[in-house]
Design a protein around this motif. Structure first.
Motif: not given
Length: 458
Positions: A205-209, A212-218
């Motif tokens: 998942a870390d590789h795939a993501l 992705v902008p950190p704020a979206l992940l948060s």
């Protein structure tokens, strides 16, 4: 539509378009692969299923296809919401101009999740076809959602985005709590298998993501990262009966995801007058912004301790999205619980604003209110390093409060201890497995407790 809500709409569809009026043909019995887990979920959650639900096990490719949304599949309103969110996210520095928002939301939907419970069709959809130990844990999580739905209707609608966000976190946090209990119940051998499988899944998942902008992940991760310690605290303080009360009559804002005591006390949000439009401005949307989005916005660029202190004073808010000179903008009004809370937010926003080199951000403060006005810049500033871990701070605070409550430490002392522990001891040392660092942490906590008990610290 508030920040974060659009993520849910794009990933799983607009729940407002559906009701539970249409009855579904339920299976007559549970899938034999999950029947044993059903009993565990019922016993742990102290609730009973009213009927079995269907379970679909999909290959990774099938799951990814099901969780991908092509822009052509979106309605005109959904496309408008996506563009509005995108422009406001640029204005607040949450995503760069180069970010393909729909692509990243699709990535989150397929690579950051292992399963989901569909409360419309009332079925579980699982990513994977083999019932490994890790898959069992995932099934327990989704079974908990099905159990919640049958007892509390998790697809019901709320009057505000903040209330919906709080309930979403309660739903996810409770399921994660039951999932963790299942992991704890496993034999040592099965736990080792689970952790190996989970670590591999996280690495993938870390590789795939990675892009992705950190704020979206948060924003996507907040219901899980903050919901689990919230649900655990409520159960430890008031039992599953107390948790059920919160499910039936949840808070009217997401403040409780930042402030544990606001959740326990079910504090009500202030009714805040929305900001006004000015000349040549055309409204696009409006609503409540939310305590969690405030924290994500601030912690993307300033120290998370400063951001958390500012958001702790949240009493209520309202925003209006608009366009001016064909630029997407957002104007947010913040009202703290006290005059000092407003001053702390104004100070935090002044620090946050310094990240923007263009004149696209304005902050106006009075003793009773702070307004942030932001329009899309030509170049979005880069977030601070490690901003993807911003939720670790409020999540750790929940855990500390729960620890102190479980040891019958009075609330005032707990608040003092928690505040000074988090500002004195770095999180990596607080969570370290090193015996030397644990001893140093213990010594520091003892000194803090002495200061809080004597009144030297407050």
């Amino acid at each position: 539509m508030a920040l974060g809500t659009v993520i849910v709409v794009i990933l799983i569809g607009d729940a407002a378009a559906y009701t539970h009026a249409e009855k579904h043909p339920y299976p007559s019995r549970w899938d034999s692969r999950v029947a044993r887990l059903v009993s565990f979920v019922e016993d742990t959650r102290h609730l009973r299923f009213k009927h079995p639900v269907a379970v679909e096990f999909l290959t990774n490719a099938e799951y990814a296809k099901l969780n991908q949304t092509d822009e052509g599949e979106l309605s005109a309103d959904e496309k408008k919401d996506l563009r509005t969110f995108e422009g406001q996210a640029h204005a607040l520095g949450l995503i760069s101009k180069e970010t393909d928002l729909l692509k990243q939301l699709n990535t989150i939907g397929s690579d950051a999740t292992l399963a989901y419970y569909d409360d419309v069709d009332e079925k579980m959809v699982i990513k994977g076809t083999q019932l490994t130990v890790g898959m069992q844990v995932t099934v327990v999580h989704e079974l908990t959602h099905a159990l919640q739905d049958q007892n509390f209707d998790i697809g019901r609608q709320f009057d505000s985005d903040g209330a919906a966000s709080f309930f979403d976190a309660l739903v996810e946090g409770d399921a994660t709590r039951v999932e963790n209990a299942y992991v704890d119940s496993l034999s040592d051998a099965d736990q080792n298998k689970y952790f190996a499988e989970d670590n591999a899944s996280r690495d993938n998942a870390d590789h795939a993501l990675a892009d992705v902008p950190p704020a979206l992940l948060s924003l996507f991760g907040a219901p899980y990262d903050l919901g689990e310690p919230l649900a655990t605290l409520v159960v430890d303080e008031r039992g599953t009966a107390g948790l059920n009360v919160l499910f039936r009559t949840p808070a009217d804002s997401d403040e409780g995801l930042i402030d544990a005591f606001a959740a326990l006390d079910k504090e009500h949000a202030k009714k805040v007058k929305p900001p006004a439009l000015k000349a040549r401005e055309h409204k696009t949307d409006s609503g409540d912004f939310g305590a969690v989005p405030w924290y994500v916005v601030l912690s993307s660029f300033i120290d998370p301790h400063t951001a958390l202190t500012a958001v702790d004073g949240w009493g209520g808010d309202a925003y209006i999205g608009y366009r001016k000179d064909n630029k997407p903008c957002i104007r947010i009004a913040f009202e703290g619980d006290t005059v000092n809370d407003n001053a702390e937010m104004a100070t935090a926003l002044a620090q946050w604003k310094s990240a923007f080199t263009e004149n696209t951000v304005q902050v106006a403060a009075t003793p009773g209110r702070v307004e942030l006005d932001a329009c899309e810049p030509n170049v979005v500033p880069k977030p601070r390093a490690d901003s993807e871990n911003a939720l670790e701070l409020p999540a750790t605070r929940f855990q500390l409060i729960d620890l102190f409550a479980s040891n019958d430490i009075p609330r005032k002392l707990s608040e003092c201890l928690t505040s000074h522990i988090l500002t004195t001891i770095p999180l990596d040392k607080l969570n370290s497995d090193s015996q030397a660092e644990q001893a140093a942490v213990f010594s520091a906590v003892q000194q803090i407790r002495s200061g809080c008990s004597s009144g030297r610290l407050s």
